[in-house]
Write a protein that holds these residues in place. Structure first.
Motif, PDB file in Angstrom:
ATOM      1  N   GLY A 130       1.053  -1.323  -0.348  1.00  0.00           N
ATOM      2  CA  GLY A 130      -0.034   0.044   0.396  1.00  0.00           C
ATOM      3  C   GLY A 130       1.218   1.281  -0.167  1.00  0.00           C
ATOM      4  O   GLY A 130       0.619   1.737  -0.773  1.00  0.00           O
ATOM      5  N   SER A 131       1.966   1.344   0.848  1.00  0.00           N
ATOM      6  CA  SER A 131       2.826   2.550   1.158  1.00  0.00           C
ATOM      7  C   SER A 131       3.283   2.644  -0.553  1.00  0.00           C
ATOM      8  O   SER A 131       3.414   3.679  -0.603  1.00  0.00           O
ATOM      9  CB  SER A 131       3.563   2.762   2.015  1.00  0.00           C
ATOM     10  OG  SER A 131       4.482   1.318   2.516  1.00  0.00           O
ATOM     11  N   GLY A 133       1.961   2.298  -3.435  1.00  0.00           N
ATOM     12  CA  GLY A 133       1.252   2.713  -4.543  1.00  0.00           C
ATOM     13  C   GLY A 133       1.305   4.224  -3.637  1.00  0.00           C
ATOM     14  O   GLY A 133       1.651   5.367  -4.780  1.00  0.00           O
ATOM     15  N   LEU A 134       1.079   4.409  -2.507  1.00  0.00           N
ATOM     16  CA  LEU A 134       1.592   5.789  -2.323  1.00  0.00           C
ATOM     17  C   LEU A 134       2.197   7.137  -1.955  1.00  0.00           C
ATOM     18  O   LEU A 134       1.836   7.838  -2.642  1.00  0.00           O
ATOM     19  CB  LEU A 134       0.667   5.399  -0.501  1.00  0.00           C
ATOM     20  CG  LEU A 134       0.541   7.543   0.113  1.00  0.00           C
ATOM     21  CD1 LEU A 134      -1.062   7.807  -0.337  1.00  0.00           C
ATOM     22  CD2 LEU A 134       0.408   6.999   1.626  1.00  0.00           C
ATOM     23  N   LEU A 136       4.725   6.911  -4.451  1.00  0.00           N
ATOM     24  CA  LEU A 136       5.328   6.733  -5.586  1.00  0.00           C
ATOM     25  C   LEU A 136       3.767   7.778  -6.255  1.00  0.00           C
ATOM     26  O   LEU A 136       4.261   8.295  -6.840  1.00  0.00           O
ATOM     27  CB  LEU A 136       4.577   4.933  -6.778  1.00  0.00           C
ATOM     28  CG  LEU A 136       5.472   5.315  -8.235  1.00  0.00           C
ATOM     29  CD1 LEU A 136       6.400   5.467  -7.894  1.00  0.00           C
ATOM     30  CD2 LEU A 136       4.989   4.340  -8.846  1.00  0.00           C
ATOM     31  N   GLY A 137       3.101   7.634  -5.714  1.00  0.00           N
ATOM     32  CA  GLY A 137       1.676   8.387  -6.257  1.00  0.00           C
ATOM     33  C   GLY A 137       2.615   9.766  -5.708  1.00  0.00           C
ATOM     34  O   GLY A 137       2.087  10.682  -6.787  1.00  0.00           O
ATOM     35  N   VAL A 138       2.662   9.881  -4.659  1.00  0.00           N
ATOM     36  CA  VAL A 138       3.725  11.510  -4.087  1.00  0.00           C
ATOM     37  C   VAL A 138       4.836  11.812  -5.275  1.00  0.00           C
ATOM     38  O   VAL A 138       4.640  13.347  -5.437  1.00  0.00           O
ATOM     39  CB  VAL A 138       3.689  11.285  -2.524  1.00  0.00           C
ATOM     40  CG1 VAL A 138       4.590  12.677  -2.159  1.00  0.00           C
ATOM     41  CG2 VAL A 138       2.581  11.093  -1.762  1.00  0.00           C
ATOM     42  N   VAL A 141       3.392  12.750  -8.355  1.00  0.00           N
ATOM     43  CA  VAL A 141       2.444  13.961  -8.252  1.00  0.00           C
ATOM     44  C   VAL A 141       2.980  15.264  -7.719  1.00  0.00           C
ATOM     45  O   VAL A 141       2.761  16.046  -8.727  1.00  0.00           O
ATOM     46  CB  VAL A 141       1.126  14.094  -6.793  1.00  0.00           C
ATOM     47  CG1 VAL A 141       0.675  15.561  -6.261  1.00  0.00           C
ATOM     48  CG2 VAL A 141      -0.026  13.599  -7.375  1.00  0.00           C
TER      49      VAL A 141
ATOM     50  N   PHE C 306      -1.603   7.966  -6.349  1.00  0.00           N
ATOM     51  CA  PHE C 306      -1.754   8.696  -5.547  1.00  0.00           C
ATOM     52  C   PHE C 306      -3.165   8.225  -4.956  1.00  0.00           C
ATOM     53  O   PHE C 306      -3.007   7.864  -4.004  1.00  0.00           O
ATOM     54  CB  PHE C 306      -1.448   9.737  -5.341  1.00  0.00           C
ATOM     55  CG  PHE C 306      -1.640  10.771  -4.021  1.00  0.00           C
ATOM     56  CD1 PHE C 306      -0.730  10.579  -2.826  1.00  0.00           C
ATOM     57  CD2 PHE C 306      -3.131  11.238  -3.510  1.00  0.00           C
ATOM     58  CE1 PHE C 306      -0.997  11.380  -1.503  1.00  0.00           C
ATOM     59  CE2 PHE C 306      -3.447  11.720  -2.181  1.00  0.00           C
ATOM     60  CZ  PHE C 306      -2.290  11.575  -2.060  1.00  0.00           C
ATOM     61  N   GLY C 309      -2.791   4.424  -3.631  1.00  0.00           N
ATOM     62  CA  GLY C 309      -2.126   4.404  -2.396  1.00  0.00           C
ATOM     63  C   GLY C 309      -2.972   4.653  -1.030  1.00  0.00           C
ATOM     64  O   GLY C 309      -2.931   3.476  -0.309  1.00  0.00           O
ATOM     65  N   VAL C 310      -3.857   5.929  -1.301  1.00  0.00           N
ATOM     66  CA  VAL C 310      -4.563   5.729   0.101  1.00  0.00           C
ATOM     67  C   VAL C 310      -5.509   5.123   0.056  1.00  0.00           C
ATOM     68  O   VAL C 310      -5.522   4.322   1.502  1.00  0.00           O
ATOM     69  CB  VAL C 310      -4.605   7.121  -0.010  1.00  0.00           C
ATOM     70  CG1 VAL C 310      -5.984   8.067   0.823  1.00  0.00           C
ATOM     71  CG2 VAL C 310      -4.264   9.078  -0.296  1.00  0.00           C
ATOM     72  N   LEU C 312      -5.903   1.890  -0.966  1.00  0.00           N
ATOM     73  CA  LEU C 312      -5.380   0.699  -0.408  1.00  0.00           C
ATOM     74  C   LEU C 312      -5.499   0.452   1.823  1.00  0.00           C
ATOM     75  O   LEU C 312      -4.709  -0.306   1.955  1.00  0.00           O
ATOM     76  CB  LEU C 312      -4.107   0.292  -1.057  1.00  0.00           C
ATOM     77  CG  LEU C 312      -3.759  -1.163  -1.117  1.00  0.00           C
ATOM     78  CD1 LEU C 312      -4.981  -2.539  -0.803  1.00  0.00           C
ATOM     79  CD2 LEU C 312      -2.736  -1.036  -1.725  1.00  0.00           C
TER      80      LEU C 312
END
Lengths: 333, 505, 336
Positions: A130-131, A133-134, A136-138, A141, C306, C309-310, C312
């Motif tokens: 999960g982190s 994805g998070l 990488l997402g940040v 962005v 993003f 991810g959040v 999940l």
């Protein structure tokens, strides 16, 4: 004890064997200084990530977010670096700030992972997925999906420079790997990580603060990824979120090949470093011999299976010896 | 003896040169309750596995229902009506009661398609036969251990069991539940089903069994009618030695000094209520009570692994707040858990690692690194002091006998130099012969001024080693016994199980 | 009944999915159309099929990270074979792709059941070994639509029925939805109506007890990993047909994490023994909605990652914190 030593011995033999084959088949190119330097340049990037995963695995966890942490710290450092001409600070200071920013970001990522695993009780494999994805997402962005280029030339020293003919990043790797070895063998945190990984419940009953051990482990793992980030963006003089995504599975694979038990409690720095060397020699050799990167992938997969099957037979042998010793002891008492 | 369900004749079995069973024979009649007793390592579990077809004997034969087998397959044993209920019960925690009861039977019959209704019908029928009711849709992980046992027994019956072997079924259930279990067993007996009961708890053996087979060191000592045996005789048969010891004497004049540990009004909803007691240095305070009486929960609260809703804990007269084992250790409180293999000992690690894990900080050099020579010195000192039988501190704890393993756990905590040592089941699963050694160590510690709390299931152990006993029931301290030497095992047993409530009043 | 529903993870997940759809519709009514729904199904059926297969493995307490490699290998080998044979037969393509999947699954099961190696490590190793070998032998050049055998193109465009929008353009429900429905029904029957399914759940709950029951665990492992391989083979053909292009580097990097994420969000336990097909489909739906429909909210697509991810992180944390609180009440914080 014996198992650990014999695993490292196996890897050493494998290393000598693979190197020997390469030297014999490429007597001029393989042992050349240039090739040595090339190998020294490539290996630290994924080597650091493999060490990061080894630490997580020793506590019975895994860190699937290593590559995303490199992306995020890389992007943040990249944002600082790429503005070196506009912010008007001395270049050295800018580089210093960029490195500090990268390591701070990694540190925070580590706390986040550690908190998810230790306090929320999420199994490491899902928490870090999960982190992953998070983070990488940040990173995506922050760059709006694009890459960042244009770093101060002095910064490229970390990924392209040499010290006495030895690639800078290789020296960094050697220093970091030694520190990791010291951590595991000589510090309270290292000792507690191993004990926690062996049995978390006994560890709690032994007065160990399990939560702190886990959080610190993921911080350390993230910091290793942060260092990898600096080397990586310096090497290619740019940063793009998601760069090096191949390294994720590679880092897990190397950690296991190096004798780390994914169930926790066992793993040596030396073993993982040897596994990194074996893979690098194999990789470079195959490239020079003209094999495609795909063949390399195949060879790595084969090697992994070979080693785990070998480990299976060896552990069975040791178990037999152990259990008969135990039985004998019990009947004597 | 044509009516024997099972006959085991002259079984030999060796593991890598170690003789686990030597010429052992056993016969079980129809509807008989037979007890198999012996110390750990006496060959009990090997014998069960041979009967269940899990392990092949080297020599000898097994006769089931008149048919002889030299080598029995596990599936054959099941088809012949032999069911083993292991201590862990082998249930599927994430499946429902009805699935647990019916699944193995369906596997055995080679059923491929099934529905919830079919499984429920099978389970309901099985439960009805032994007169039990359990919610068929409840997940097994939500049941108490006693209920889980009923599920396991029902499953064995629905698979057509003629002989049920139960491995240590009473270790984890309360007295009331044991009685319930025994009534279920009597019901089975009436239907002609035979039971082999494997136990090391001596008192229970007499209650249920008709005949007793004693094993020692892989040899059969003999078969005895249960009526002819008593505790002392059975102990002698199992160990080949008899034990006598004098009760522990505490110098009562020390009670003039202020107590070391004081607990006042400790309460946690649903676990324990209004627990108050004081503990002086040099005392061995026994806490007895059934599983579920709240004794372990109180101990865990003192050790920082369980919270409290009300009450105070004082050390040296000062209130303390123990939030974690780490803090407990700093205050000088140590705890030896009941479950040695899952809570007490890092089985896979070196003996030395186990010993120093609690005192890492004291081993640091000036560079904050662990000092190896210092570490070795500490490890060897404790191995020597507690007489742990090992060639080296680097050997894995895995290879040690139960008694030696327990000494490692003791060493781990003694290294912290505790002032209060809480021992929860200090001799669980330890040979009778090593037990007295552990007791000696404990008494020696108390004589040197340590305050000891001994929690135990075994009434003789508490009576012989404690100078004061607290009896807990349903989360409360029911009674304090100060004149331990005047107490007999029978009377204490009755107090604990509340058999004669008028006497407790 | 209501109480039982409220205890279930699926109920909450359903609320989240509905809430998400409502929000998107409020901002952009273009979301709430049959066409968008059909498109979503068309795009996501393949991933959902992988997720169902992955669930089966996860229930038994295993994990399989080789399915993306299996899918792309099945697809690419089928495409190459059809081109070489100059035939355009969907049946043959599926047979080849599924055959690759079955062989792959059998190899995984072989290592897992005979050497008792961690399933993660085995599938990591086999996917590297076979995927690399395939690319070495067949090369890595993409096969463009112009060369792609016709059967793929037809398969990707075939609809079960056609409808017309108000503006006159036509759309329809893809056959992919039927394939997904078939897989879901088959898997549901296996998991709920056969003894095999119950044993798979039981394996995730107590492997040792299953071993003692006398069941042939090896056979079950072969079944599960082959079933996963088979479904990955089907998905491979669907994926090539969907994008009308066969790129041997495509699925490998894109499918693993979303499928894992969807199954986890659906409430399956990584330790095995818990999880449902309904939950898995809802989890995959949420992931698909997040990945494909944030654009409709006016959020640039680089935010997708993003938000996935959040969701999940929040999703799994909530489930586990709940479990932890429930456990603490029974003093089982001592159970790690």
């Amino acid at each position: 004890m014996n198992t650990k030593r014999s695993n490292n011995l196996t890897l050493l033999v494998l290393f000598v064997l693979v190197s020997g084959v390469m030297v014999v088949s490429l007597p001029t190119i393989f042992p050349s200084l240039r090739n040595m330097q090339n190998m020294g340049r490539q290996l630290p990037e994924y080597g650091l990530l493999a060490l990061a995963n080894m630490l997580a695995m020793i506590t019975g966890g895994i860190d699937l977010s290593v590559v995303s942490i490199t992306s995020l710290s890389g992007v943040l450092a990249g944002l600082v670096l790429s503005s070196y001409q506009t912010i008007g600070l001395p270049t050295d200071l800018t580089i210093g700030i960029a490195i500090a920013v990268a390591l701070c970001a990694a540190f925070l990522c580590g706390i986040f992972n550690g908190a998810l695993v230790a306090f929320a009780g999420v199994p490491a494999i899902i928490a870090t997925l999960g982190s992953n994805g998070l983070f990488l997402g940040v990173a995506v962005v922050l760059t709006k999906g694009a890459g960042i280029i244009g770093f101060p030339p002095a910064f490229l020293f970390f990924g392209n420079g040499n010290v006495l003919g030895i690639p800078t990043q290789f020296l960094i790797f050697v220093v970091v790997a030694s520190l990791v070895g010291l951590l595991l063998n000589k510090t309270t945190q290292g000792f507690r990580m191993v004990m926690y990984g062996t049995n978390p419940l006994v560890s709690r009953f032994s007065g160990i603060n399990n939560e702190m051990v886990v959080v610190k482990t993921y911080i350390l793992s993230a910091l290793l990824s942060g260092i990898a980030a600096i080397i990586m963006i310096s090497g290619v003089n740019s940063v793009r979120p998601g760069y090096g995504s191949d390294y994720l599975l590679l880092s897990v694979l190397i950690a296991v090949m190096g004798g780390t038990d994914p169930a926790g409690g066992f793993g040596t720095t030396l073993g993982v470093v040897l596994a990194i060397f074996v893979l690098q020699v194999l990789q470079s050799g195959l490239v020079i011999l003209g094999f495609s990167p795909f063949f390399r992938k195949s060879a790595f997969g084969f090697l992994l299976l070979l080693i785990v099957v070998f480990q299976f037979y060896r552990s069975r042998y040791f178990q037999l010896r152990l259990s008969s010793a135990a039985a004998r002891e019990k009947l004597q008492v | 003896m044509a009516d024997n369900v099972l006959e085991v004749k002259h079984i030999f079995k060796a593991y890598q040169g170690v003789q686990a069973l030597r010429d052992v024979s056993l016969s079980v009649g129809r509807g008989e309750v037979h007890c198999l007793v012996g110390e750990n390592g006496s060959g009990k579990s090997t014998l069960i596995k041979v009967i269940g077809g899990v392990v092949a004997p080297d020599r000898g034969e097994i006769v089931i229902g008149g048919r002889a087998h030299a080598r029995l397959q596990a599936i054959e044993a099941i088809r012949e009506g032999i069911q083993i209920i292991y201590q862990d019960l082998s249930l599927y925690p994430n499946l429902s009661v009805s699935e647990n009861i019916s699944l193995n039977q369906m596997i055995e019959k080679g059923v491929r398609l099934t529905t919830r209704k079919k499984m429920q019908a099978l389970a309901a029928k099985g439960l009805e036969e032994i007169g039990e009711t359990i919610d068929l849709d409840e997940r097994v992980e939500n049941l108490s251990i006693a209920r889980k046992q009923i599920v396991a027994i029902t499953r064995a019956l629905t698979q057509g069991a003629k002989l049920i072997i139960m491995d240590e079924p009473t270790t984890a259930i309360t007295r009331g539940e044991v009685e319930h279990l025994f009534s279920v067993i009597s019901g089975l007996k009436a239907r002609g089903i035979s039971i082999v009961f494997v136990s090391h708890k001596l008192s229970e053996v007499f209650e249920i069994a008709e005949s007793v087979t004693v094993l020692r060191d892989g040899n059969k000592v003999g078969d005895y009618p249960a009526a002819e045996l008593d505790d002392a005789k059975l102990t002698f048969l199992m160990t080949g030695q008899s034990f006598t010891s004098s009760p522990y004497r505490f110098d009562e004049t020390r009670r003039g000094e202020p107590p070391l540990l004081e607990v006042r009004g400790l309460t946690k909803t649903g676990q324990f209520t209004d627990i108050s007691f004081s503990l002086w240095p040099g005392e061995i305070l026994g806490i007895v009570g059934l599983v579920g009486s709240g004794r372990t929960e109180v101990a865990l609260t003192l050790f920082g692994l369980n919270s409290r809703d009300a009450g105070t804990i004082l050390m040296d007269g000062k209130p303390v707040d123990v939030k974690s084992p780490e803090e407990a250790a700093k205050l000088g409180i140590a705890y030896l858990p009941e479950d040695r293999l899952n809570q007490g000992l890092f089985v896979a690690r070196a003996i030395g690692d186990n010993i120093v894990v609690t005192i890492l900080k004291s081993l640091l050099s000036r560079l904050r690194l662990i000092d190896r020579p210092k570490r070795r010195e500490v490890e060897n000192r404790w191995i020597e002091r507690l007489k742990i039988k090992t060639p080296t501190a680097a050997a894995a704890a895995f290879g040690l006998s139960g008694g030696n393993q327990q000494r490692v756990v003791l060493a781990k905590w003694l290294a912290t130099e505790p002032r209060v040592f809480i021992l929860d089941g200090p001799t669980v699963g330890i040979d009778i012969s090593s037990k007295s050694n552990i007791h000696e160590i404990i008494r020696n510690l108390a004589e040197h001024g340590m305050a000891i709390v001994m929690i135990s299931d075994e009434i003789p152990e508490v009576l012989r080693n404690c100078n004061r006993i607290l009896v807990m029931r349903k989360g409360r301290i029911e009674r304090e016994i100060r004149n331990v030497h005047e107490m007999t095992e029978e009377r204490l047993f009755d107090v604990v199980t509340a058999r004669r409530p008028e006497e407790v009043q | 009944m209501v109480k039982r529903l409220l205890r279930r993870n699926e109920t909450y997940l359903c609320f989240v999915v509905i809430a998400f759809c409502a929000t998107v519709t409020a901002v952009n009514p273009a979301f709430f159309t049959l066409q968008n729904f059909f498109d979503l199904l068309h795009d996501s059926s393949g991933s959902a099929i992988l997720a169902v297969g992955f669930l089966v493995i996860l229930l038994s307490g295993g994990i399989d990270v080789s399915f993306p490699a299996v899918a792309i290998m099945g697809q690419y080998i089928a495409v190459k074979a059809l081109i070489a044979l100059h035939v355009s037969s969907l049946a043959l393509a599926l047979a080849i792709s599924c055959g690759v999947g079955l062989v792959f699954g059998a190899v995984n099961a072989f290592f897992i059941s005979f050497f008792n190696i961690s399933t993660l490590i085995v599938t990591l190793g086999t996917s590297g070994l076979f995927y690399g070998a395939m690319l070495q032998v067949l090369g890595s050049a993409g096969v463009y639509a112009s060369v792609l055998p016709n059967c793929f193109k037809v398969f990707g465009r075939t609809n079960v029925f056609q409808l017309k929008t108000l503006t006159g353009s036509s759309y329809g429900l893809s056959v992919f939805a039927l394939v997904l429905a078939g897989v879901v029904i088959l898997s549901w029957i296996i998991l709920r109506r056969t003894l095999l399914g119950r044993v798979i759940y039981a394996m995730g709950g107590n492997m040792e007890a299953v071993r003692r029951s006398g069941v042939n665990i090896r056979a079950i492992q072969f079944f599960m990993y082959c079933y996963m391989g088979l479904l990955a083979g089907v998905m491979g053909v669907m994926s090539g047909s969907l994008i009308q292009y066969s790129d041997p580097t495509y699925i490998v990097d894109t499918e693993l994490l979303p499928v894992l994420a969807g199954v986890m969000l659906g409430g399956a336990s990584i330790m095995g023994g818990a999880g449902t097909i309904t939950g898995t489909l809802l989890g995959m739906a949420l992931i698909a909605l997040l990945e494909k429909n944030l654009v409709l909210l006016g959020i640039p697509s680089y935010w997708d990652q993003f938000f996935v991810g959040v969701v999940l992180v929040v999703g799994v944390s909530v489930t586990h914190i709940q479990r932890r609180i429930r456990g603490r009440r029974q003093l089982s914080l001592l159970r790690e």
